[in-house]
Write an enzyme that holds these catalytic residues in place. Structure first.
Site, PDB file in Angstrom:
ATOM      1  N   LYS A 180       0.831  -1.394   0.001  1.00 39.64           N
ATOM      2  CA  LYS A 180       0.076  -0.027   0.013  1.00 39.64           C
ATOM      3  C   LYS A 180       0.779   1.181  -0.088  1.00 39.64           C
ATOM      4  O   LYS A 180       0.903   2.256  -0.870  1.00 39.64           O
ATOM      5  CB  LYS A 180      -0.911  -0.015   1.247  1.00 39.64           C
ATOM      6  CG  LYS A 180      -1.910  -1.092   1.385  1.00 39.64           C
ATOM      7  CD  LYS A 180      -2.801  -0.955   2.567  1.00 39.64           C
ATOM      8  CE  LYS A 180      -1.988  -1.176   3.965  1.00 39.64           C
ATOM      9  NZ  LYS A 180      -1.344  -2.239   4.212  1.00 39.64           N
ATOM     10  N   ARG A 184      -9.564   0.912   8.246  1.00 43.50           N
ATOM     11  CA  ARG A 184      -9.149  -0.395   8.722  1.00 43.50           C
ATOM     12  C   ARG A 184     -10.307  -1.089   9.510  1.00 43.50           C
ATOM     13  O   ARG A 184     -10.028  -2.326   9.973  1.00 43.50           O
ATOM     14  CB  ARG A 184      -8.031  -0.082   9.675  1.00 43.50           C
ATOM     15  CG  ARG A 184      -6.719  -0.943   9.116  1.00 43.50           C
ATOM     16  CD  ARG A 184      -5.921  -0.239  10.004  1.00 43.50           C
ATOM     17  NE  ARG A 184      -4.610  -1.095   9.846  1.00 43.50           N
ATOM     18  CZ  ARG A 184      -3.480  -0.790   9.121  1.00 43.50           C
ATOM     19  NH1 ARG A 184      -3.539   0.435   8.626  1.00 43.50           N
ATOM     20  NH2 ARG A 184      -2.434  -1.516   9.287  1.00 43.50           N
ATOM     21  N   ARG A 188      11.999  -5.244   4.840  1.00 42.93           N
ATOM     22  CA  ARG A 188      11.716  -4.035   4.744  1.00 42.93           C
ATOM     23  C   ARG A 188      12.911  -3.328   5.415  1.00 42.93           C
ATOM     24  O   ARG A 188      13.162  -3.541   6.573  1.00 42.93           O
ATOM     25  CB  ARG A 188      10.358  -3.664   5.309  1.00 42.93           C
ATOM     26  CG  ARG A 188      10.243  -2.027   5.180  1.00 42.93           C
ATOM     27  CD  ARG A 188       8.850  -1.608   5.176  1.00 42.93           C
ATOM     28  NE  ARG A 188       8.201  -2.078   6.342  1.00 42.93           N
ATOM     29  CZ  ARG A 188       6.647  -2.110   6.443  1.00 42.93           C
ATOM     30  NH1 ARG A 188       5.792  -1.403   5.454  1.00 42.93           N
ATOM     31  NH2 ARG A 188       6.296  -2.822   7.434  1.00 42.93           N
ATOM     32  N   ARG A 190      11.601  -1.208  10.723  1.00 46.71           N
ATOM     33  CA  ARG A 190      10.382  -0.774  11.570  1.00 46.71           C
ATOM     34  C   ARG A 190      10.170  -1.658  12.798  1.00 46.71           C
ATOM     35  O   ARG A 190      10.122  -3.054  12.900  1.00 46.71           O
ATOM     36  CB  ARG A 190       9.233  -0.818  10.788  1.00 46.71           C
ATOM     37  CG  ARG A 190       8.514   0.595  10.455  1.00 46.71           C
ATOM     38  CD  ARG A 190       7.324   0.533   9.390  1.00 46.71           C
ATOM     39  NE  ARG A 190       6.052  -0.139   9.916  1.00 46.71           N
ATOM     40  CZ  ARG A 190       5.075  -0.409   9.231  1.00 46.71           C
ATOM     41  NH1 ARG A 190       5.085   0.412   8.029  1.00 46.71           N
ATOM     42  NH2 ARG A 190       3.936  -0.852   9.616  1.00 46.71           N
TER      43      ARG A 190
HETATM   44  P1  AP5 Z   1       4.880  -1.298   1.851  1.00 50.99           P
HETATM   45  O1  AP5 Z   1       4.660  -0.946   0.777  1.00 50.99           O
HETATM   46  O2  AP5 Z   1       5.504  -0.803   3.138  1.00 50.99           O
HETATM   47  O3  AP5 Z   1       3.859  -2.280   2.180  1.00 50.99           O
HETATM   48  P2  AP5 Z   1       2.563  -1.701   3.076  1.00 50.99           P
HETATM   49  O4  AP5 Z   1       1.139  -2.654   2.604  1.00 50.99           O
HETATM   50  O5  AP5 Z   1       2.196  -0.229   3.286  1.00 50.99           O
HETATM   51  O6  AP5 Z   1       2.731  -2.603   4.557  1.00 50.99           O
HETATM   52  P3  AP5 Z   1       2.812  -2.127   5.992  1.00 50.99           P
HETATM   53  O7  AP5 Z   1       3.500  -2.809   6.972  1.00 50.99           O
HETATM   54  O8  AP5 Z   1       3.157  -0.302   6.117  1.00 50.99           O
HETATM   55  O9  AP5 Z   1       1.198  -2.016   6.297  1.00 50.99           O
HETATM   56  P4  AP5 Z   1       0.582  -1.953   7.647  1.00 50.99           P
HETATM   57  O10 AP5 Z   1      -0.894  -1.722   7.379  1.00 50.99           O
HETATM   58  O11 AP5 Z   1       0.742  -3.099   8.526  1.00 50.99           O
HETATM   59  O12 AP5 Z   1       1.196  -0.751   8.402  1.00 50.99           O
HETATM   60  P5  AP5 Z   1       0.762   1.021   8.588  1.00 50.99           P
HETATM   61  O13 AP5 Z   1       1.748   1.749   8.834  1.00 50.99           O
HETATM   62  O14 AP5 Z   1      -0.480   1.103   7.926  1.00 50.99           O
HETATM   63  O15 AP5 Z   1       5.810  -2.686   1.545  1.00 50.99           O
HETATM   64  C1  AP5 Z   1       6.479  -3.453   2.176  1.00 50.99           C
HETATM   65  C2  AP5 Z   1       7.865  -4.049   1.883  1.00 50.99           C
HETATM   66  O16 AP5 Z   1       7.596  -4.909   0.596  1.00 50.99           O
HETATM   67  C3  AP5 Z   1       8.801  -2.980   1.515  1.00 50.99           C
HETATM   68  O17 AP5 Z   1      10.005  -3.263   1.751  1.00 50.99           O
HETATM   69  C4  AP5 Z   1       8.644  -2.822  -0.020  1.00 50.99           C
HETATM   70  O18 AP5 Z   1       9.988  -2.219  -0.873  1.00 50.99           O
HETATM   71  C5  AP5 Z   1       8.546  -4.061  -0.618  1.00 50.99           C
HETATM   72  N1  AP5 Z   1       7.157  -4.280  -1.673  1.00 50.99           N
HETATM   73  C6  AP5 Z   1       6.095  -3.654  -1.693  1.00 50.99           C
HETATM   74  N2  AP5 Z   1       5.564  -3.740  -2.932  1.00 50.99           N
HETATM   75  C7  AP5 Z   1       6.321  -4.770  -3.621  1.00 50.99           C
HETATM   76  C8  AP5 Z   1       6.084  -5.727  -4.637  1.00 50.99           C
HETATM   77  N3  AP5 Z   1       4.899  -5.312  -5.301  1.00 50.99           N
HETATM   78  N4  AP5 Z   1       7.328  -6.352  -5.042  1.00 50.99           N
HETATM   79  C9  AP5 Z   1       8.105  -6.735  -4.289  1.00 50.99           C
HETATM   80  N5  AP5 Z   1       8.474  -5.831  -3.036  1.00 50.99           N
HETATM   81  C10 AP5 Z   1       7.437  -5.088  -2.572  1.00 50.99           C
HETATM   82  O19 AP5 Z   1       0.107   0.618  10.216  1.00 50.99           O
HETATM   83  C11 AP5 Z   1       1.116   0.436  11.248  1.00 50.99           C
HETATM   84  C12 AP5 Z   1       0.148   0.291  12.637  1.00 50.99           C
HETATM   85  O20 AP5 Z   1      -0.572   1.467  12.738  1.00 50.99           O
HETATM   86  C13 AP5 Z   1      -0.968  -0.737  12.639  1.00 50.99           C
HETATM   87  O21 AP5 Z   1      -0.596  -2.046  12.980  1.00 50.99           O
HETATM   88  C14 AP5 Z   1      -2.030  -0.177  13.436  1.00 50.99           C
HETATM   89  O22 AP5 Z   1      -1.471  -0.272  14.884  1.00 50.99           O
HETATM   90  C15 AP5 Z   1      -1.727   1.440  13.378  1.00 50.99           C
HETATM   91  N6  AP5 Z   1      -2.782   2.080  12.363  1.00 50.99           N
HETATM   92  C16 AP5 Z   1      -2.575   2.551  11.197  1.00 50.99           C
HETATM   93  N7  AP5 Z   1      -3.506   2.820  10.538  1.00 50.99           N
HETATM   94  C17 AP5 Z   1      -4.713   2.536  11.424  1.00 50.99           C
HETATM   95  C18 AP5 Z   1      -6.188   2.476  11.330  1.00 50.99           C
HETATM   96  N8  AP5 Z   1      -6.445   3.151  10.148  1.00 50.99           N
HETATM   97  N9  AP5 Z   1      -6.765   2.480  12.543  1.00 50.99           N
HETATM   98  C19 AP5 Z   1      -6.140   1.864  13.617  1.00 50.99           C
HETATM   99  N10 AP5 Z   1      -4.421   1.618  13.808  1.00 50.99           N
HETATM  100  C20 AP5 Z   1      -4.059   2.034  12.562  1.00 50.99           C
HETATM  101 MG    MG Z   2       2.786   1.067   4.949  1.00 55.07          MG
END
Ligand code: AP5
Ligand code: MG
Length: 216
Positions: A13, A88, A127, A160
């Site tokens: 994402k 989410r 990552r 991270r």
């Molecule tokens: P990346 O693009 O970083 O993937 P992502 O889907 O953004 O994964 P996240 O781990 O950031 O998602 P998340 O939903 O757990 O975390 P968030 O920060 O939103 O890609 C990952 C890796 O793969 C990278 O190294 C990239 O280079 C590689 N890659 C990407 N695409 C690729 C491809 N096509 N091919 C090969 N390699 C690829 O949330 C973190 C925390 O915050 C949550 O756990 C929660 O506690 C809190 N939070 C956030 N939003 C909310 C909400 N709305 N409500 C409540 N709590 C929330």
């Molecule tokens: Mg992300």
């Protein structure tokens, strides 16, 4: 352009939202990034939210929704936005639908990024994130030119804190329980499009771009 990117942790994402935001000149709104920034700045919300995301749990809806509502009403969102990691939960989706109705706007598309569990684990354990500018890399899939150094700003690359294996497994459990039901919620609106997010970053970018062009 108003876009929502849905998908499990590691679906890509953030990688897609950053590229689409730069390409279309619209803000990339990542609630995860907002919580991490707030924690670094030691704000009240940042400290409270860290107690949840540090364990791979969701931050409570009231905290998340008020932060997003404020962001949505800020001037730069008038040209559009790309939501990454929000909504989410069903309650968050209902809040967003109501807020958009009040503003008289609609989402163009909701992209569901489907990805296998093996891919998720490979991506998240590899990552690396720039501690200065937040850019994302991967030790194998997207390595920086110089190991451990950000290509864009020269900052150091780190893991991270929630990318430890046990925390990743909890994030996946929470995703299945709380976030996966959004697929049906958005499918009913007719706005949801599934993509195969096991493909490369460039292939996914092309696919999302084609979906947006078909809808504009
Ligand atoms: P990346 O693009 O970083 O993937 P992502 O889907 O953004 O994964 P996240 O781990 O950031 O998602 P998340 O939903 O757990 O975390 P968030 O920060 O939103 O890609 C990952 C890796 O793969 C990278 O190294 C990239 O280079 C590689 N890659 C990407 N695409 C690729 C491809 N096509 N091919 C090969 N390699 C690829 O949330 C973190 C925390 O915050 C949550 O756990 C929660 O506690 C809190 N939070 C956030 N939003 C909310 C909400 N709305 N409500 C409540 N709590 C929330
Ligand atoms: Mg992300």
């Amino acid at each position: 352009m108003r876009l929502i990117l849905l998908g499990a942790p590691g679906a890509g994402k953030g990688s897609q939202a950053a590229r689409l935001g730069r390409k279309h000149g619209v803000p990339h709104i990542s609630t995860g990034d907002m919580f991490r920034d707030a924690f670094e700045k030691k704000t009240d919300i940042g400290i409270r939210a860290h107690g949840y995301w540090g364990q791979g749990e969701l931050v409570p809806d009231d905290v998340t929704c008020s932060m997003v509502e404020e962001r949505l009403e800020s001037g730069d969102c008038s040209s559009g936005f790309i939501f990454d990691g929000f909504p989410r939960t069903i309650a968050q989706a209902e809040m967003l639908t109501a807020a958009m109705e009040r503003l008289g706007i609609e989402v163009d598309a909701v992209i569901q990024m489907n990805v296998s569990r093996e891919t998720i684990l490979q991506r998240l354990t590899g990552r690396r994130v720039c501690e200065r500018c937040g850019a994302n890399f991967h030790v194998k899939n997207l390595p920086p030119a110089k190991p451990g150094v950000c290509d864009y700003c020269g900052g150091g690359l780190v893991r991270r804190p929630d990318d430890e294996r046990d925390t990743i497994l909890n994030r996946l459990r929470v995703y299945e329980e709380r976030t996966a039901p959004l697929v049906d919620y958005y499918r009913r609106t007719g706005k949801l499009v599934d993509i195969d997010a096991d493909k490369s970053v460039d292939e996914n970018l092309e696919e999302i771009t084609a979906i947006l062009e078909a809808r504009s």
